[in-house]
Design a protein around this motif. Structure first.
Motif, PDB file in Angstrom:
ATOM      1  N   CYS A 330       0.858  -1.185   0.000  1.00 47.33           N
ATOM      2  CA  CYS A 330       0.000   0.000   0.000  1.00 47.33           C
ATOM      3  C   CYS A 330       0.887   1.225   0.000  1.00 47.33           C
ATOM      4  CB  CYS A 330      -0.871  -0.021   1.248  1.00 47.33           C
ATOM      5  SG  CYS A 330      -1.795   1.484   1.497  1.00 47.33           S
ATOM      6  N   ILE A 331       0.619   2.161  -0.885  1.00 49.67           N
ATOM      7  CA  ILE A 331       1.445   3.362  -0.921  1.00 49.67           C
ATOM      8  C   ILE A 331       0.722   4.542  -0.293  1.00 49.67           C
ATOM      9  CG2 ILE A 331       2.704   2.617  -2.959  1.00 49.67           C
ATOM     10  CD1 ILE A 331       0.911   4.800  -4.406  1.00 49.67           C
ATOM     11  N   ASN A 332      -0.325   4.248   0.465  1.00 50.48           N
ATOM     12  CA  ASN A 332      -0.960   5.321   1.222  1.00 50.48           C
ATOM     13  C   ASN A 332      -1.540   6.416   0.358  1.00 50.48           C
ATOM     14  OD1 ASN A 332      -1.157   5.461   4.001  1.00 50.48           O
ATOM     15  ND2 ASN A 332       1.071   5.325   4.156  1.00 50.48           N
ATOM     16  N   CYS A 333      -2.028   6.068  -0.802  1.00 53.99           N
ATOM     17  CA  CYS A 333      -2.449   7.134  -1.699  1.00 53.99           C
ATOM     18  C   CYS A 333      -3.791   7.711  -1.286  1.00 53.99           C
ATOM     19  CB  CYS A 333      -2.525   6.614  -3.120  1.00 53.99           C
ATOM     20  SG  CYS A 333      -3.924   5.540  -3.361  1.00 53.99           S
ATOM     21  N   GLY A 334      -4.516   6.979  -0.465  1.00 50.63           N
ATOM     22  CA  GLY A 334      -5.748   7.532   0.070  1.00 50.63           C
ATOM     23  C   GLY A 334      -6.950   7.469  -0.858  1.00 50.63           C
ATOM     24  N   ALA A 335      -6.781   6.900  -2.028  1.00 52.50           N
ATOM     25  CA  ALA A 335      -7.911   6.832  -2.956  1.00 52.50           C
ATOM     26  C   ALA A 335      -9.048   6.013  -2.348  1.00 52.50           C
ATOM     27  CB  ALA A 335      -7.465   6.215  -4.274  1.00 52.50           C
ATOM     28  N   CYS A 336      -8.693   4.918  -1.685  1.00 47.87           N
ATOM     29  CA  CYS A 336      -9.717   4.056  -1.118  1.00 47.87           C
ATOM     30  C   CYS A 336     -10.463   4.772   0.005  1.00 47.87           C
ATOM     31  CB  CYS A 336      -9.099   2.759  -0.623  1.00 47.87           C
ATOM     32  SG  CYS A 336      -7.706   2.985   0.474  1.00 47.87           S
ATOM     33  N   GLY A 347      -7.219   1.109   3.217  1.00 51.34           N
ATOM     34  CA  GLY A 347      -5.779   0.893   3.082  1.00 51.34           C
ATOM     35  C   GLY A 347      -5.189   0.403   4.395  1.00 51.34           C
ATOM     36  N   SER A 350      -6.314  -3.077   5.225  1.00 51.28           N
ATOM     37  CA  SER A 350      -5.640  -4.103   4.442  1.00 51.28           C
ATOM     38  C   SER A 350      -4.202  -4.272   4.900  1.00 51.28           C
ATOM     39  CB  SER A 350      -5.696  -3.755   2.951  1.00 51.28           C
ATOM     40  OG  SER A 350      -4.824  -2.700   2.653  1.00 51.28           O
ATOM     41  N   CYS A 379      -7.833   1.263  -6.198  1.00 47.42           N
ATOM     42  CA  CYS A 379      -6.466   1.158  -5.672  1.00 47.42           C
ATOM     43  C   CYS A 379      -5.451   1.211  -6.806  1.00 47.42           C
ATOM     44  CB  CYS A 379      -6.289  -0.133  -4.884  1.00 47.42           C
ATOM     45  SG  CYS A 379      -4.616  -0.315  -4.259  1.00 47.42           S
ATOM     46  N   ILE A 380      -4.597   2.232  -6.775  1.00 52.60           N
ATOM     47  CA  ILE A 380      -3.645   2.358  -7.869  1.00 52.60           C
ATOM     48  C   ILE A 380      -2.487   1.378  -7.707  1.00 52.60           C
ATOM     49  CG2 ILE A 380      -4.214   4.762  -8.380  1.00 52.60           C
ATOM     50  CD1 ILE A 380      -1.602   5.525  -7.026  1.00 52.60           C
ATOM     51  N   ALA A 381      -2.353   0.796  -6.528  1.00 51.93           N
ATOM     52  CA  ALA A 381      -1.313  -0.217  -6.350  1.00 51.93           C
ATOM     53  C   ALA A 381      -1.852  -1.597  -6.700  1.00 51.93           C
ATOM     54  CB  ALA A 381      -0.786  -0.200  -4.920  1.00 51.93           C
ATOM     55  N   ARG A 383      -3.959  -3.482  -5.137  1.00 49.29           N
ATOM     56  CA  ARG A 383      -3.996  -4.413  -4.008  1.00 49.29           C
ATOM     57  C   ARG A 383      -5.363  -5.079  -3.927  1.00 49.29           C
ATOM     58  NH1 ARG A 383      -0.740  -3.953   0.279  1.00 49.29           N
ATOM     59  NH2 ARG A 383      -2.297  -3.884   1.927  1.00 49.29           N
ATOM     60  N   VAL A 385      -7.661  -5.266  -1.880  1.00 48.90           N
ATOM     61  CA  VAL A 385      -8.027  -4.665  -0.598  1.00 48.90           C
ATOM     62  C   VAL A 385      -9.194  -5.387   0.063  1.00 48.90           C
ATOM     63  CG1 VAL A 385      -8.454  -2.489   0.559  1.00 48.90           C
ATOM     64  CG2 VAL A 385      -7.371  -2.486  -1.668  1.00 48.90           C
TER      65      VAL A 385
HETATM   66  S1  SF4 Z   1      -5.945   2.743  -2.708  1.00 50.48           S
HETATM   67 FE1  SF4 Z   1      -4.519   1.049  -2.446  1.00 50.48          FE
HETATM   68  S2  SF4 Z   1      -2.507   1.986  -2.289  1.00 50.48           S
HETATM   69 FE2  SF4 Z   1      -4.008   3.607  -2.012  1.00 50.48          FE
HETATM   70  S3  SF4 Z   1      -4.234   3.738   0.211  1.00 50.48           S
HETATM   71 FE3  SF4 Z   1      -5.822   2.364  -0.529  1.00 50.48          FE
HETATM   72  S4  SF4 Z   1      -4.930   0.327  -0.381  1.00 50.48           S
HETATM   73 FE4  SF4 Z   1      -3.256   1.787  -0.221  1.00 50.48          FE
END
Ligand code: SF4
Ligand code: SF4
Lengths: 430, 319
Positions: A330-336, A347, A350, A379-381, A383, A385
């Motif tokens: 997880c890169i903590n992008c906060g989209a979720c 995030g 997960s 999730c741009i990574a 994952r 989730v």
């Molecule tokens: S969208 Fe994916 S990468 Fe971004 S915070 Fe959520 S789990 Fe992490």
């Protein structure tokens, strides 16, 4: 707002597709595979037994689970712990006769005096699952939105299969103790019925998730005394009410990127036959999904089948979405976080699950997750989730069960020590 | 039928089976695209030296990241372009005339201390390029001062003018010059118009969080406007503040690095506001002429606190 500025600019998330054609009839299965987990076989049903349509094959001990019926003329080719396989055969005279007898024994549900649980038992005998039909509520909402994006049967069901729905509603009124039954339909659908209370709700996914429909209708989150049933279930009830025969069909959307259609298919139809029938070809690397594209499950084999609860069968072509790679932190992008309708931090949930810190997820209210799948969608990574969240929920439930058992054990040990009646207490604890 | 069934290899995965299509790499590419106007303007205004600094910075950042991943025994992930991004952002803060070793050192520190030391992308508590910048700025103040480095130019440094020559001198610089980047400052940070263009497009596409950017600019403009109203002879106009130093770069590209910004709308907005207000406070009362990078570093550290502002989860029983 979310749609305009954010990630949900996919038009398919608007759960209204303008599809109004009546459902097509699906293929006559060559092989049917019926789920029998937890079912008890009816006497006389073994391998090689010749069966006819709507012949009762197995019964579930729960009063809420419908009996299993053969969908076709055939021979039972295999029975194992999980499934009953029926191979299609040319019917013998005897089979034809039996099938005709079934046809003669129609149950006229709407003239029966039974109500509530007694009616439930009759419905069980007609192959209906009554578990989720709102038997303990004051207000019952019918969720008439397409459950997942891509699933398109709700609109045509509402517009062109109204008779079936009305019959279903009639049965539902007798079955459920609810004082009010409301039909929740998409806001854009100007639907009015004099004998049905209609509520208009938002129609952008995740609006179709049950908890969110309840919120949209009542204005409250998880209120007491409100039940919700899917439109699919009402259709099934109506189908049984109108035919008077056991239910062996289900409605589903079969779709790929280009094709999509709604079919009434036989329960137990294998996915391979359905795709073939719908002219959808599979290629290496495609993902085969049973259920909706956001919440369904992926299958590895074409001989898996659809059941009464299936909402659709989808093929997601290789290359149409970025592949999920094994290790993707997880890169903590906060989209979720921005998208989560339950206002959670998926995030974080997960990540906790990833490192087996499940207990921490309790404080994060993991139980509030509605399992809508949007966190994984954005999730741009890439994952998984939702999968992590489900894992964590499962582990926590296991831990709870273990704790409860432990509690019972120690309680029974105490009482055993006190009364000296060790053996009885031990049995109670186990 | 069954013959076909066995010949196809199906991919198994976890729900959802649809995806918005955005990946880390794609988002980085969008970011780079958003930075391109400023990069082009930087070359227009500063010529090849600017291109040299940018290229050197990016290459170093990528190589150092690759090396770190090798040493840490990780899978190489430089193809996600995040290192390119960090390198380019760092170079935007440097003077176009910065010596090569300074650039490389900065990129090296940014990637190692500002990213890999914490475990890679998304784990760093403060903005990656700013770590490199801060170390350089503190260690080599003279070399990092664009005003001292950029001697062969006709441009003026608006913030130096504001501080030492007064508002009148500062505001004598035409507004269009500021917008077109004809001002002394970090080579990319000064390209106000280009940054605004790129940044607002990215915000509109949802690549960067508009709540943060908006908050930041309001945080800068609000206090600046207030001071300006109270005493226009002592305080420059809010527009002047927005277009100078690295305010636009900071608000659009530095403060918005999602890993060290809050992730809910309200905290994001507050975070932006605080960052903007801090910038003005540093400019007005601090020792540094441009407060933006430090302001962003400081609010980065507030993120865990701001993240505590959160709504009640859906249907949670209040305990
Ligand atoms: S969208 Fe994916 S990468 Fe971004 S915070 Fe959520 S789990 Fe992490
Ligand atoms: S599935 Fe993900 S986005 Fe949906 S409610 Fe659960 S955590 Fe939130």
């Amino acid at each position: 707002m979310k749609e305009v500025f954010q990630m949900l600019n996919d038009p398919r998330f608007h759960l209204l597709y303008g599809v109004t054609q009546r459902f097509s009839t699906g293929p006559e299965p060559q092989l049917a595979r019926l789920n029998r987990e937890g079912f008890k076989l009816v006497e006389g049903v073994t391998r090689k037994t010749l069966v006819h349509p709507r012949m009762r094959l197995a019964v579930h001990p729960s009063p809420l689970r419908g009996d299993a019926f053969s969908p076709i003329f055939g021979r039972i080719s295999e029975i194992n712990e999980r499934s009953i396989f029926v191979e299609a055969v040319e019917p013998t005279e005897e089979q034809r006769q039996a099938a005709e007898n079934v046809e003669k024994n129609r149950v006229d549900l709407l003239t029966l005096p039974e109500r509530g649980a007694e009616l439930g038992m009759i419905l069980k005998g007609l192959g209906l699952n009554t578990r989720s039909l709102g038997q303990h509520c004051k207000t019952l909402i019918i969720n008439a939105l397409n459950p997942d994006p891509g699933v398109t049967w709700a609109e045509p069901m509402l517009l062109t299969h109204l008779d079936t729905l009305k019959a279903g509603l009639e049965v539902l009124r007798r079955l459920s103790p609810a004082e009010r039954i409301l039909l929740a339909v998409p806001r854009e659908m100007r639907l009015h019925h004099h004998d049905m209370e209609v509520v208009h709700v938002p129609s952008q996914y995740p609006a179709s998730v049950n908890a969110l429909v309840v919120k949209a209708v009542t204005g409250r989150e998880n209120p007491d005394g409100v039940g919700i049933v899917g439109l699919h279930n009402v259709w099934s009830l109506g189908r049984v009410a109108r035919t008077g025969l056991p239910l062996i069909e289900t409605v589903l959307t079969i779709g790929s990127l280009e094709h999509s259609g709604n079919y009434i298919v036989k329960e137990g139809s294998t996915i391979g036959e359905l795709l073939h029938f719908a002219n959808i070809e599979l290629k290496n690397g495609d993902t085969l999904v049973r259920g909706g594209p956001l919440r369904g499950e992926s299958l590895d084999r074409l001989d898996r089948s659809v059941t009464k609860g299936s909402t659709g069968v989808f093929v997601v072509e290789a290359g149409t979405i970025p592949p999920m790679q094994g290790h993707s932190p997880c890169i903590n992008c906060g989209a979720c976080v921005l998208i989560c309708p339950a206002r959670l931090s998926p995030g974080l949930l997960s990540r906790n699950a990833e490192f087996a810190l499940h207990e921490r997820n309790r404080a994060e209210h993991i139980e509030c997750c509605l399992e809508c799948g949007l966190c994984g969608y954005v999730c741009i990574a890439r994952r998984p989730v939702l999968q992590y969240i489900r894992l964590s929920k499962y582990k926590l439930a296991q831990a709870d069960a273990a704790a409860k058992l432990e509690e019972l054990r120690s309680a029974s040990a105490e009482s055993a020590a006190a009364s000296g009646n060790a053996s009885a207490a031990q049995q109670g604890g186990a | 039928m069954s013959a076909a069934a066995t010949s196809v290899l199906l991919a198994m995965s976890a729900p959802p089976y649809w995806h918005c299509g955005r990946t880390i790499r794609q988002v980085s590419l969008y970011m780079l695209a958003g930075l391109m106007p400023a990069a082009v303007m930087a070359v227009c205004n500063w010529g090849l030296p600017a291109a040299r600094v940018m290229a050197l910075c990016v290459v170093t950042a990528v190589l150092v990241e690759a090396l770190c991943q090798k040493v840490m025994g990780r899978e190489l992930s430089v193809d996600d372009f995040t290192a390119v991004n960090a390198g380019l952002l760092l170079s935007f803060l440097l003077p176009a005339a910065a010596p090569w070793w300074l650039v490389m050192l900065g990129a090296c520190i940014a990637v190692t201390l500002g990213k890999m030391a914490f475990g890679g992308l998304g784990t760093n508590p403060v903005n990656t390029p700013l770590v490199g910048w801060a170390v350089l700025f503190v260690s080599f103040p003279l070399l990092m001062d664009p005003n001292a480095m950029q001697l062969a130019t006709d441009y003026a440094d608006p913030l130096i003018r504001l501080r030492y020559f007064g508002v009148a001198a500062a505001e004598a610089i035409p507004f269009t010059d500021l917008l077109l980047g004809r001002q002394i400052g970090g080579l990319g940070a000064g390209q106000a118009g280009a940054l605004f263009l790129g940044g607002s497009l990215l915000a509109a596409f949802g690549i960067i969080r508009w709540q943060i950017a908006l908050g930041f600019f309001l945080g800068v403009a609000g206090p600046a406007a207030l001071c300006h109203m109270l005493d226009p002879a002592l305080n420059a106009s809010p527009f002047f503040h927005l277009c100078t130093g690295s305010v636009l770069l900071g608000g659009f590209f530095l403060a918005t690095e999602p890993a060290n910004a809050p992730s809910r709308p309200l905290p994001m907005f507050i975070y932006g506001l605080l960052g903007g207000a801090l910038t003005i406070a540093i400019r007005k009362y601090g020792v540094y002429v441009d407060g933006t990078p430090f302001a962003v570093l400081l609010v980065n550290l507030l993120t865990p606190l701001l993240d505590l502002i959160r709504p009640k989860p859906f249907g949670a029983r209040s305990s």
